[in-house]
Structures are given as structure tokens and as C-alpha cells.
Design an enzyme around this catalytic site. Structure first.
Site, PDB file in Angstrom:
ATOM      1  N   GLY A  76       0.821  -1.210   0.000  1.00 43.26           N
ATOM      2  CA  GLY A  76       0.000   0.000   0.000  1.00 43.26           C
ATOM      3  C   GLY A  76       0.851   1.254   0.000  1.00 43.26           C
ATOM      4  O   GLY A  76       0.408   2.326   0.408  1.00 43.26           O
ATOM      5  N   ASP A 114      -1.300   9.272  -5.517  1.00 42.03           N
ATOM      6  CA  ASP A 114      -0.044   8.534  -5.396  1.00 42.03           C
ATOM      7  C   ASP A 114       1.005   9.039  -6.384  1.00 42.03           C
ATOM      8  O   ASP A 114       2.168   9.268  -6.028  1.00 42.03           O
ATOM      9  CB  ASP A 114      -0.299   7.034  -5.606  1.00 42.03           C
ATOM     10  CG  ASP A 114      -1.370   6.513  -4.667  1.00 42.03           C
ATOM     11  OD1 ASP A 114      -1.571   7.131  -3.612  1.00 42.03           O
ATOM     12  OD2 ASP A 114      -2.007   5.501  -4.989  1.00 42.03           O
TER      13      ASP A 114
HETATM   14  C1  GLA Z   1      -5.138   4.258  -3.400  1.00 40.66           C
HETATM   15  C2  GLA Z   1      -5.346   5.048  -4.687  1.00 40.66           C
HETATM   16  C3  GLA Z   1      -5.346   6.537  -4.420  1.00 40.66           C
HETATM   17  C4  GLA Z   1      -6.315   6.904  -3.289  1.00 40.66           C
HETATM   18  C5  GLA Z   1      -6.100   5.987  -2.090  1.00 40.66           C
HETATM   19  C6  GLA Z   1      -7.126   6.217  -1.016  1.00 40.66           C
HETATM   20  O1  GLA Z   1      -3.865   4.487  -2.896  1.00 40.66           O
HETATM   21  O2  GLA Z   1      -4.314   4.739  -5.614  1.00 40.66           O
HETATM   22  O3  GLA Z   1      -5.666   7.234  -5.603  1.00 40.66           O
HETATM   23  O4  GLA Z   1      -7.630   6.869  -3.725  1.00 40.66           O
HETATM   24  O5  GLA Z   1      -6.121   4.625  -2.455  1.00 40.66           O
HETATM   25  O6  GLA Z   1      -6.945   7.464  -0.435  1.00 40.66           O
END
Ligand code: GLA
Length: 413
Positions: free
Chosen positions: A158, A206
Site C-alpha cells: 500500500g 499517489d
Molecule cells: C489508493 C489510490 C489513491 C487513493 C487511495 C485512497 O492508494 O491509488 O488514488 O484513492 O487509495 O486514499
């Protein structure tokens, strides 16, 4: 070697890693690369599931990064007819030491003319997706190239390991092809690669963190306009560290949960007569919504408010003061948005009980990592407590390591 040492080295050793990658590139492809580019993973400090609602986020780039060595395929003299595909100059070769099979190297090969979503699977889909969107731009011709990837961003934690690969690829191609794209444009293009080619309906946070992060700062981003501001995050000066607890629970945003949350938000916004939840005022009357949608909307409205408050506290120099906002974010994600899991909850609760001033899940959820803001003197205590709690609960042992806000993507050599 402890995880902490490994993480710190990952930040400072990119020059050495790039040299090693160049050497490996020459072994794999028989000549030197044109250069080496890096793109970091990210931790989201706060602002979760707000990006695709046109809201606010506050992530930072971490000291773990994907590196790509790239060499453009050059016409060999016979191919000056302008038809790169016919001459075979649109072949892309990919190799990676990052997700190695038994050979220590995974490889993929495709022709740009043949690229359609689904044509490349596995990690190769990330660079391929970037090639696909760039090749679709007016006036841009992407020639074939050779690429070798290595990464210290853990897979499935993550921490945006896949976005780091996309961002490293786009900064390399932007540089080599002289495209001169600005950072928000690169963020939008890599998001498009992720959404349309990889098939994950994710937002823009991200990629933005990886592209626009800076050492010692968090990136305060308005996901509607992509206007951003760097907010100092001097954790060390305040006697704090940011610990990541990677639960080892696999998550995928191409699975249903993430898309279902997104759909809930869109339904909620439409029912409230708004283009997006960004346009719904905090404290709006949600009684007309069904109970579940109301909880989803309440999370997003509250989370946007918490981001603004976190920025305010950081700007006032109150780093410890953000702890309670991190905890409130976690509670909202757990109870209202329902994207946590038992391992993430245990990591957060245990870290807090062992002395963390704040903790929350980070990223999309359903697994992945939690972060804890920990007084430096309590780091080992929190690490041990989390490891014990996971063992007692029968969960797989988590990876616990320190991250520091690092530099965004760029050329290394
Ligand atoms: C993932 C997605 C992001 C965002 C997060 C939740 O990391 O890639 O774009 O939506 O989840 O905040």
C-alpha cells in the site's frame, strides 16, 4: 541488518543503486543505458479516499524508490523511412529484478503498435500503460526502448509500488524524448495509464506524491485543480519518527471494494445535487441518503476537514498535535468508510497503546500498511508490541520500518 537501517540506506544509496543498475543493464542488453531515473513510493499522512472526490490529500514521498535504466532504440540506418513499426523500432523490452522469477529477472517484450489494455500483464503493464498514453498524445512519437527496473518499494504494502514504476517510466521518457511535460500533466497521464490500461480506478494522489514530493515535506494537494503546496514535516526535529507497519495483507485496487466506495461517493454526490463531494459543505444534511451512503459521505466530508486542520497545525509547528487527527481519520475509515481490516486495526491500536502519538491505516485499505507517529525513544517499544500483538492474534509477522519524507522523482545519472 534492521529494517530501519535498510529503509535509511534506500534513501541515501540511490546513486550506488543506479550505478549497479547500469552495470546490470549492460549485462542484460549488451550496452549502457542512456540514463537512470528514480521515483519514490509514498505514505499518505492524511486525506484518504478524498482524491477521487476532488478533495484534499497530504501524502509524502518516501525514501524508497523504483529505479529504471532506459535506452531508446535507435534506427540502425535502415529504418530512416519514418515507419518505426515496420522497421521494428517500436519494440519495447522490459526486464526487472524487482519481482524476480527463478532466473532472477522477469522480462516482457511488446511492440508499441500492438499495445491495447490487457496486452501486457504483471508488472510490465505499468510501463506499458505509460507508453500507451504517451503514444496516444498528439504529436508524440514514442520509439522502442529497453528498460531495466529495480525497486525498494515493497510490493503490495500500500506504499504505491506500482505508481512508482509508472512515474519512473514517465520521467525517463519525458526526459529522453524532450517532451517537457509539467508535473501535474505527468500525474494525470500516469493516472490515465493506471485507470485505462492497468484497469484500477484509482485517483491522482499517489502519482502526485511521487512526482512532487520534497525532502522534509508533505504535499498538500487540491485534487480538483492539482494546485499544491509543500508543508514542512520536520518529524525528526520534533523527536518523532514515522513507522510503517506493513501487515502483509494483500490488497488490490482493481478488486471490487475500492470501485464500490467510489461508486457510493458518486451516488451520494448526485443525490445531494453536487458534481462531486467536494461541493458538499461539511455539516450538510445527509438524512435523505440511505444509511450506508450517508456514512461514506460523512467520512469524505470529515476527512477533507481533517486534512485542512492537519496542514494548519503543521504550519503552526504543532507536529505532535496532528496525532489525534490521524486517529480520527482511522476511526472514520474503519467505521464509516469500512476499508480497514483486523490487522490494520490491531497495528493502530497496539501502536497507540505502546506510545505512538497518532496512527492510522494509509492508502486504499483492505490490507496494506498502517503508519504510526512515534516519539523516537519509543520506536523499539512500538515495534516489539506490534510484533507480539500480531503473533498473539495468529497473524503473519508484519514488516515494521521507519520512513522519512524524501525527494520526488527525477534523473539519477
Ligand atoms: C489508493 C489510490 C489513491 C487513493 C487511495 C485512497 O492508494 O491509488 O488514488 O484513492 O487509495 O486514499
Amino acid at each position: 541488518m534492521t529494517h530501519q537501517q535498510t529503509a535509511q540506506q534506500a534513501g541515501h544509496d540511490d546513486g550506488t543503486r543506479a550505478e549497479e543498475l547500469s552495470r546490470r543493464f549492460a549485462e542484460v542488453y549488451g550496452h549502457a543505458p542512456d540514463g537512470v531515473w528514480r521515483a519514490p513510493g509514498r505514505v499518505n499522512l492524511i486525506g484518504e479516499h478524498t482524491d477521487y472526490n476532488d478533495g484534499f490529500v497530504l501524502p509524502f514521498a518516501i525514501d524508497r524508490a523504483a529505479l529504471v535504466a532506459v535506452r531508446l532504440r535507435r534506427p540502425d540506418g535502415a529504418g530512416h523511412d519514418g515507419d518505426a513499426a515496420a522497421a521494428g523500432h517500436d519494440v519495447v523490452d522490459l526486464a526487472s529484478t524487482w519481482a524476480p522469477d527463478d532466473s532472477g529477472l522477469t522480462r516482457a517484450r511488446f511492440r508499441i503498435a500492438d499495445l491495447v489494455p490487457g496486452a501486457v500483464s504483471g508488472w510490465g503493464a505499468y510501463p506499458a500503460g505509460v507508453v500507451h498514453v504517451l503514444a496516444g498524445l498528439d504529436g508524440v512519437e514514442v520509439p522502442g526502448f529497453e528498460l531495466l527496473l529495480d525497486s525498494t518499494v515493497p510490493v503490495g504494502a500500500g506504499l504505491s509500488s506500482s505508481h512508482a514504476v509508472e512515474v519512473a517510466t514517465i520521467v525517463a521518457l519525458d526526459d529522453l524524448l524532450g517532451l517537457d511535460l509539467d508535473r501535474p500533466a505527468m500525474a494525470r497521464l500516469t493516472q490515465q495509464a493506471e485507470n485505462d490500461f492497468v484497469g484500477a480506478p484509482t485517483g491522482i494522489m499517489d502519482q502526485s506524491a511521487s512526482l512532487m514530493g520534497r525532502t522534509g515535506a508533505a504535499l498538500f494537494l487540491d485534487c480538483r485543480t492539482l494546485e499544491s503546496d509543500l508543508v514542512p514535516l520536520p518529524v525528526a526535529q520534533h523527536g518523532l519518527t514515522v513507522l510503517v507497519v506493513d501487515t502483509g495483507v494483500a490488497h488490490s485496487h482493481a478488486d471490487g471494494g475500492y470501485g464500490a466506495r467510489r461508486a457510493s461517493c458518486e451516488r451520494g454526490a448526485a443525490a445531494l445535487g453536487a458534481a462531486s463531494l467536494r461541493d458538499v459543505p461539511d455539516g450538510a444534511d445527509l438524512t435523505g441518503l440511505d444509511e450506508e451512503t450517508a456514512r461514506r459521505v460523512r467520512h469524505v466530508l470529515g476527512e477533507n476537514r481533517r486534512v485542512l486542520e492537519t496542514v494548519e497545525r503543521l504550519r503552526a509547528g504543532d507536529v505532535r498535535g496532528i496525532g489525534e487527527l490521524l486517529v480520527a481519520s482511522h476511526v472514520s475509515l474503519r467505521d464509516d468508510y469500512e476499508v480497514s481490516c483486523p490487522e490494520l486495526d490491531l497495528a493502530v491500536d497496539t501502536a497507540l497503546a505502546a506510545g505512538a502519538v497518532g496512527a492510522r491505516m494509509t492508502g486504499g485499505g483492505f490490507g496494506g500498511s498502517a503508519i504510526a507517529l512515534v516519539p523516537a525513544g519509543h520506536t523499539e517499544q512500538v515495534r516489539t508490541a506490534v510484533a507480539e500483538a500480531f503473533a498473539n492474534a495468529g497473524h503473519r509477522a508484519p514488516e515494521v520500518f521507519v520512513v522519512v519524507p524524501g525527494e520526488g522523482a527525477g534523473r539519477v545519472r
